[in-house]
Design a protein around this motif. Structure first.
Motif, mmCIF file in Angstrom:
data_model
loop_
_atom_site.group_PDB
_atom_site.id
_atom_site.type_symbol
_atom_site.label_atom_id
_atom_site.label_comp_id
_atom_site.label_asym_id
_atom_site.label_seq_id
_atom_site.Cartn_x
_atom_site.Cartn_y
_atom_site.Cartn_z
ATOM 1 N N ALA A 176 -34.013 -4.027 -13.381
ATOM 2 C CA ALA A 176 -34.480 -2.954 -12.489
ATOM 3 C C ALA A 176 -35.996 -3.024 -12.411
ATOM 4 C CB ALA A 176 -34.034 -1.586 -13.004
ATOM 5 N N GLY A 177 -36.509 -3.131 -11.191
ATOM 6 C CA GLY A 177 -37.955 -3.107 -10.989
ATOM 7 C C GLY A 177 -38.709 -4.197 -11.723
ATOM 8 N N GLY A 178 -38.142 -5.395 -11.811
ATOM 9 C CA GLY A 178 -38.820 -6.485 -12.490
ATOM 10 C C GLY A 178 -38.742 -6.433 -14.008
ATOM 11 N N THR A 179 -37.933 -5.526 -14.530
ATOM 12 C CA THR A 179 -37.760 -5.388 -15.977
ATOM 13 C C THR A 179 -36.317 -5.668 -16.345
ATOM 14 O OG1 THR A 179 -39.503 -3.722 -16.120
ATOM 15 C CG2 THR A 179 -37.919 -3.783 -17.923
ATOM 16 N N ALA A 201 -30.953 -14.879 -20.200
ATOM 17 C CA ALA A 201 -30.868 -13.761 -19.257
ATOM 18 C C ALA A 201 -32.177 -13.593 -18.495
ATOM 19 C CB ALA A 201 -30.508 -12.472 -19.994
ATOM 20 N N ARG A 202 -33.288 -13.802 -19.150
ATOM 21 C CA ARG A 202 -34.603 -13.695 -18.482
ATOM 22 C C ARG A 202 -34.775 -14.794 -17.437
ATOM 23 N NH1 ARG A 202 -39.578 -13.268 -22.338
ATOM 24 N NH2 ARG A 202 -40.589 -12.670 -20.398
ATOM 25 N N ARG A 245 -40.523 -8.774 -17.774
ATOM 26 C CA ARG A 245 -40.687 -7.865 -18.912
ATOM 27 C C ARG A 245 -39.316 -7.492 -19.481
ATOM 28 N NH1 ARG A 245 -43.820 -2.172 -18.091
ATOM 29 N NH2 ARG A 245 -42.394 -1.065 -19.414
ATOM 30 N N VAL A 246 -39.237 -7.326 -20.795
ATOM 31 C CA VAL A 246 -37.987 -6.949 -21.460
ATOM 32 C C VAL A 246 -38.207 -5.648 -22.210
ATOM 33 C CG1 VAL A 246 -36.288 -7.582 -23.218
ATOM 34 C CG2 VAL A 246 -37.250 -9.348 -21.725
ATOM 35 N N LEU A 247 -37.320 -4.695 -21.982
ATOM 36 C CA LEU A 247 -37.328 -3.426 -22.714
ATOM 37 C C LEU A 247 -35.935 -3.166 -23.275
ATOM 38 C CD1 LEU A 247 -39.422 -1.169 -20.294
ATOM 39 C CD2 LEU A 247 -40.170 -2.229 -22.428
ATOM 40 N N PHE A 248 -35.896 -2.509 -24.423
ATOM 41 C CA PHE A 248 -34.635 -2.189 -25.087
ATOM 42 C C PHE A 248 -34.373 -0.692 -25.022
ATOM 43 C CE2 PHE A 248 -35.549 -6.222 -26.908
ATOM 44 C CZ PHE A 248 -34.379 -6.715 -27.463
ATOM 45 N N ARG A 249 -33.130 -0.334 -24.759
ATOM 46 C CA ARG A 249 -32.731 1.050 -25.007
ATOM 47 C C ARG A 249 -32.747 1.230 -26.526
ATOM 48 N NH1 ARG A 249 -29.837 4.438 -21.195
ATOM 49 N NH2 ARG A 249 -29.237 5.453 -23.127
#
Length: 96
Positions: free
Chosen positions: A73-76, A42-43, A2-6
């Motif tokens: 962190a935590g698979g993300t 990166a992924r 999973r990918v999340l953005f600040r």
């Protein structure tokens, strides 16, 4: 992964893409593609890039003077920053 953005990183990405598009039609799309290629790298290989801080890695975009900074962190995969190479590193401090 999973990918999340600040929020700051998302804004930096959109600002850079808009700036390039304003320079030449289609250049913003090329920037977005270069970013996406760096993100996918990166992924696929999150430990394969230079560690610039504890658990924070830097992926240099091709053709454009930008880098993606991330942390897993935590698979993300967290995108922490999308930084132009001329910006001072201190501007990234406190991004987690």
């Amino acid at each position: 992964m999973r990918v999340l953005f600040r929020p700051e990183a998302r804004a930096e990405l959109l600002d850079a893409q808009a700036w390039y598009e304003a320079q030449a039609v289609g250049l913003g799309l090329e920037f977005a593609r270069a970013f996406d290629a760096a993100l996918q790298s990166a992924r696929r290989n999150p430990d394969g890039f230079a560690e610039v801080e504890e658990e924070c890695r830097r992926v240099v975009l091709r053709r454009f003077p930008y880098s993606l900074y991330d942390r897993v962190a935590g698979g993300t995969l967290w995108v922490l920053a999308v930084f132009h190479h001329r910006r001072p590193p201190s501007a990234r401090q406190g991004r987690g």
